[in-house]
Design a protein around this motif. Structure first.
Motif, short mmCIF file in Angstrom:
data_model
loop_
_atom_site.label_atom_id
_atom_site.label_comp_id
_atom_site.label_asym_id
_atom_site.label_seq_id
_atom_site.Cartn_x
_atom_site.Cartn_y
_atom_site.Cartn_z
N LYS A 1 44.02 36.95 51.83
CA LYS A 1 44.86 35.99 51.01
C LYS A 1 46.40 36.25 51.47
O LYS A 1 47.02 35.45 50.94
CB LYS A 1 44.63 35.78 49.33
CG LYS A 1 43.15 35.63 49.14
CD LYS A 1 42.82 34.27 49.67
CE LYS A 1 41.52 33.89 49.05
NZ LYS A 1 41.03 32.31 49.69
N ALA A 2 46.64 37.20 51.59
CA ALA A 2 48.03 37.83 51.92
C ALA A 2 48.32 39.08 52.81
O ALA A 2 47.29 39.81 52.96
CB ALA A 2 48.65 38.04 50.60
N VAL A 3 49.37 38.94 53.53
CA VAL A 3 49.48 40.03 54.72
C VAL A 3 51.09 40.24 54.48
O VAL A 3 51.98 39.62 54.28
CB VAL A 3 49.12 39.87 55.85
CG1 VAL A 3 49.63 40.96 57.02
CG2 VAL A 3 47.70 39.41 56.12
N LEU A 4 51.37 41.79 54.38
CA LEU A 4 52.96 41.97 54.34
C LEU A 4 53.20 43.05 54.92
O LEU A 4 52.34 44.04 55.36
CB LEU A 4 52.81 42.56 52.71
CG LEU A 4 54.34 42.95 52.32
CD1 LEU A 4 54.97 41.33 51.65
CD2 LEU A 4 54.20 43.83 51.18
N TRP B 1 51.57 38.56 38.24
CA TRP B 1 52.57 37.71 37.90
C TRP B 1 52.09 36.40 36.85
O TRP B 1 51.17 36.12 37.24
CB TRP B 1 53.26 36.95 39.00
CG TRP B 1 53.87 38.13 40.31
CD1 TRP B 1 53.17 38.47 41.15
CD2 TRP B 1 55.13 38.28 40.23
NE1 TRP B 1 54.00 39.40 42.12
CE2 TRP B 1 55.11 39.41 41.49
CE3 TRP B 1 56.25 38.09 39.67
CZ2 TRP B 1 56.46 39.87 42.02
CZ3 TRP B 1 57.85 38.66 40.19
CH2 TRP B 1 57.54 39.52 41.23
N ASP B 2 53.00 36.20 36.01
CA ASP B 2 52.80 35.01 35.18
C ASP B 2 53.79 33.68 35.74
O ASP B 2 54.23 33.91 36.61
CB ASP B 2 52.95 35.25 33.92
CG ASP B 2 54.42 35.49 33.26
OD1 ASP B 2 55.58 35.11 34.08
OD2 ASP B 2 54.67 35.64 32.03
N LEU C 1 52.38 41.22 47.53
CA LEU C 1 50.97 40.67 48.05
C LEU C 1 50.78 39.68 46.94
O LEU C 1 50.21 38.57 47.18
CB LEU C 1 49.85 41.63 48.22
CG LEU C 1 50.22 42.54 49.30
CD1 LEU C 1 49.00 43.67 49.29
CD2 LEU C 1 50.04 41.76 50.56
N ALA C 2 50.74 40.04 45.59
CA ALA C 2 50.26 39.22 44.73
C ALA C 2 51.02 37.93 44.32
O ALA C 2 50.29 36.96 44.12
CB ALA C 2 50.48 39.72 42.94
#
Lengths: 471, 338
Positions: free
Chosen positions: A117-120, A246-247, A305-306
């Motif tokens: 879902k994500a790469v950093l 995170w909200d 990432l989040a």
């Protein structure tokens, strides 16, 4: 062998095909089957926090800890027991080389993998540096790798296995750089400079009282010795684990098994470039700290990432990462020179110590300071000089660990004390009593000491042990 | 042949950071029924800090530790704290909580002074009561006083405080100054067996006498001492991270990085020195880190006592001890005139 250990284990699913008991057990672990405590009727009777007496004093009671029942019943919720809805799992790719420049990182294969879902990478981090005194440590190395445990890229995926497979699919091309792997070597002018500049020494300390040369001139005998203590690992049962969430208002909540949440919040604000008021850090029950969980490690990476994935992300170090990517105890090389009178009084002590700081500063300055101050031991020495240096090497970062340099110098000063006592033919208890701090003694930094109980501790220990003087 | 030896080591250790500010804040709220809630930014890291802190708050409020609930480890709800580091929780967070509790108690005293018709300076909090010093029969239950404070006087008993140990910066040239608020002291004695044919060292017992100021909870102090001896044992005999020539760790796992297990633990005879430090909460200082500091030297001094070899590089593995024994024998043989 080093290559083997730096690489992750064979894929869990591959192993399951052969499936001996041992691998099945490990696959359970990797598949994150929750360890569930047997059902317990709650609340417990008698009450969860047992009565320890209605009468004060409360101080001095052998009271049960408020958390003891939960621990005993296996009901304590550690961070690994926390799962948020939709939570992803992060993995960080470790360099595996100690000194190199990253020429190219190709994350395309990882990004194309289903479930990722994500790469950093490091260049995406707003402020890619942290540290409690010097901010010299990147969260993900970019472009210089300074030790083998440096992270170079991170992935968040729907399972830990997919994240693991994805970091393997990331291709990194390194240009090897020279390295320095020994603290004494690192002091030499022609050694490789881990952070550039003209020296690897990044902190030094002098604690000076009286005149050591004069003291040595008056000494009956002088003893010299070199002592060495190695780098060691905290080895807490619970490895580093954090969750970032995170909200909708862009406020970040981080659950972390960390001992210093106030500092962690500041470091996250700095690295992420968001105000402190937008960050909440919840310190979960820490499953073993010993100094190793006193600063952030991967939390901003998880947060980014989040943010990219729009879902909460949990990151959990493997045992190997706990060794190679967390901090360790500083290795010390200590030269002790001590002048004594005929009746065994210490009148001069010169100490020179070199600390192997590893690739980044972390808590090195504090460790060096404490070690230099404490290097005289609990003894009144009118003339003392301690000089300490901490140097960068391309090795695992050394940081805070239970004792902050004190166990290292204590090994040196008490070994030498024993040698002096034997050489002068004085009982080891007697020589200590002759030199020990007393109420109002002046320490190596000129501090007047109060509530000094070292002699009492010696007397109690001697009595309890049943130490009898030998003729 | 197994040879027995004994070794001793003493140490000193400071509490808190070196000069640098390391404050703790605390909030204490007394509930309507006389129980209390404490807010602290420190984190329980397994050592039992929250138990110790609840005993400190209870002592200050004259109630029992189980009347206290501690909220900790949340930056949104808890005051700032430098955290579980530098053996500072009991001494520094404890001082902050004691001061915050005293502030809440002062509000209770204001209310009780009206109820009992005496000056606040004549009151004390003890055994779940606010009572007149020297006349404990003239008292009011703390629950009644607290309820009255909330519902009649409109002064909820809430105290907040912070504390930071006073220090004097070190002179950069000489290092002279007052880097710490206070220090603790300890002595440990180890009794060991060394097998002079294999170099193996077995630690039989460790006597550990520690000064921690007032022991707020002696059971937890003993727990820290035993844990410290365990870590010191690994530092002395087993633990070492090995690196290859390219700076990579060779033993980053619990199979090849050898550390003690419960089976390696010696008998630990712990002793708490009678001590009181006027700068600490109810006289308390610290015990967390110091408990490990003298163990390694006590053990290596015992090795010398047993077999006459001085170990100057840790860990004192069987290989190293045996090599030292062999070198000593070779040296002694050389000295025999031909």
């Amino acid at each position: 062998m080093a290559d083997d250990v730096m690489e992750r284990d064979v894929s869990v699913l591959e192993k399951e095909r052969v499936a001996p008991v041992e691998t099945l057990r490990r696959s359970d672990e990797a598949l994150r089957l929750p360890a569930v405590a047997p059902p317990t009727a709650l609340p417990l009777e008698p009450p969860l926090v047992p009565q320890v007496g209605e009468q004060t004093r409360a101080v001095g009671l052998r009271a049960q800890r408020p958390d003891s029942r939960n621990h005993g019943l296996g009901l304590t919720r550690y961070i690994d027991d926390i799962a948020l809805p939709g939570m992803l799992f992060a993995k960080i790719k470790r360099a595996g080389v100690a000194s190199a420049r990253i020429v190219r990182i190709d994350t395309s294969k990882a990004e194309a993998m289903p479930g990722v879902k994500a790469v950093l990478v490091g260049s995406e981090i707003p402020v890619n540096s942290f540290g409690p005194s010097l901010q010299d440590q990147p969260l993900l190395a970019a472009p210089i790798v300074r030790h083998a445990g440096d992270g170079v890229a991170a992935v968040a995926a729907v399972t830990e296995q997919i994240a693991e497979a994805a970091i393997d699919a990331i291709e990194v091309e390194y240009e090897p750089l020279p390295g320095v792997y020994d603290a004494i070597e690192a002091l030499k002018p022609d050694s490789h400079k881990v952070h550039g500049g003209d020296t690897n020494v990044y902190a030094s300390k002098i604690i000076k009282r009286g005149d050591v040369e004069k003291g040595f001139a008056q000494a009956y005998r002088i003893y010299e010795g070199r002592y060495y203590t190695p780098g060691i690992e905290h080895a807490p049962m619970e490895p580093f684990t954090s969750i970032a969430d995170w909200d909708a208002n862009g406020r970040l909540t981080v659950y972390a098994s960390i001992g210093r949440i106030t500092l962690a919040r500041c470091d996250m604000s700095r690295t992420l470039g968001i105000p402190i008021s937008r960050i909440r850090v919840i310190g979960t029950v820490v499953g073993g700290n010993f100094g190793g969980k006193n600063e952030i490690r991967h939390e901003p990476v998880l947060a980014l990432l989040a943010k990219k994935a729009g879902r909460p992300v949990k990151g959990r170090f493997t045992r190997v990462e706990e060794f190679v990517a967390s901090t360790i105890r500083h290795a010390f090389t200590m030269d002790y020179k001590t002048g004594v009178t005929k009746d065994g009084r210490l009148i001069a002590r010169q100490v020179r110590m070199v600390l192997d700081g590893g690739a980044y500063c972390s808590f090195s300055e504090t460790t060096l300071g404490k070690a230099c101050i404490l290097s005289t031991g609990p003894y009144e020495i009118p003339n003392s000089l301690a000089e300490g240096y901490v140097v960068y090497t391309n090795k695992t970062t050394a940081g805070s660990m239970r004792g902050f340099g004190a166990p290292q110098v204590c090994f040196a000063y008490e070994s030498q004390m024993d040698e002096i006592a034997r050489d002068l033919g004085i009982d080891p208890i007697e020589i200590r009593v002759r030199n020990m701090f007393r109420e109002g003694s002046i320490s190596s930094t000129g501090q007047v000491l109060h509530s000094v109980k070292v002699k009492e501790s010696l007397e109690n220990a001697v009595k309890k042990f049943g130490w009898e003087a030998r003729s | 042949m197994k040879r027995r030896g004994r070794g001793i080591a003493s140490m000193w250790y400071p509490v808190g950071f070196t000069v640098a500010a390391n404050p703790s804040g605390a909030v204490v709220k007394v509930n309507e029924d006389g129980t209390a809630v404490v807010l602290t930014g420190t984190v329980e890291t397994g050592q039992g800090a929250l138990g110790v802190l609840s005993q400190i708050a209870a002592e200050a409020l004259g109630i029992a530790p189980n009347d206290i609930h501690i909220v900790s480890g949340d930056t949104d709800t808890c005051p700032m704290d430098t955290g579980a580091i530098a053996s500072r929780t009991t001494y520094i967070t404890g001082n902050a909580i004691a001061a915050a509790a005293a502030e809440a108690r002062d509000t209770l005293f204001e209310v009780a002074s009206q109820m009992l018709g005496v000056k606040t300076s004549q009151l004390e909090a003890k055994d779940h009561k606010i009572q007149v010093k020297g006349f404990p029969a003239r008292s009011a239950p703390i629950a009644d006083v607290a309820l009255r404070a909330h519902l009649v006087n409109g002064t909820p008993p809430i105290g907040s405080a912070s504390w930071n140990p006073p220090t004097v910066p070190l002179d950069p040239e000489t290092g002279q100054g007052k880097p710490f608020g206070t220090y603790v002291y300890a002595t440990q004695i180890a009794e060991i067996d060394v097998d002079d044919e294999t170099g193996e060292v077995e630690v039989l017992r460790v006597t550990a006498s520690h000064d921690c100021g007032t022991a707020i909870n002696p059971m937890l102090v003993e727990g820290q001492i035993e844990g410290g001896v365990f870590m010191g044992l690994g530092f002395a005999l087993q633990e070492e991270i090995l690196f290859d020539k390219q700076g990579r760790q060779l033993n980053p796992n619990l199979t090849n990085y050898i550390m003690p297990t419960t089976l390696d633990m010696p008998v630990v005879e712990s002793d708490i020195v009678d001590s009181y430090d006027e700068t600490g909460p109810f006289g308390a200082k610290a015990v967390g880190e110091p408990s490990l500091v003298p163990t390694a030297a006590a053990i290596t001094n015992a090795i010398y006592d047993a077999v006459g070899v001085r170990i100057t590089a840790l860990p004192a593995t069987a290989e190293r001890v045996l090599a030292a024994i062999k070198a000593k024998r070779a040296m002694e043989q050389k000295q025999i005139p031909a």
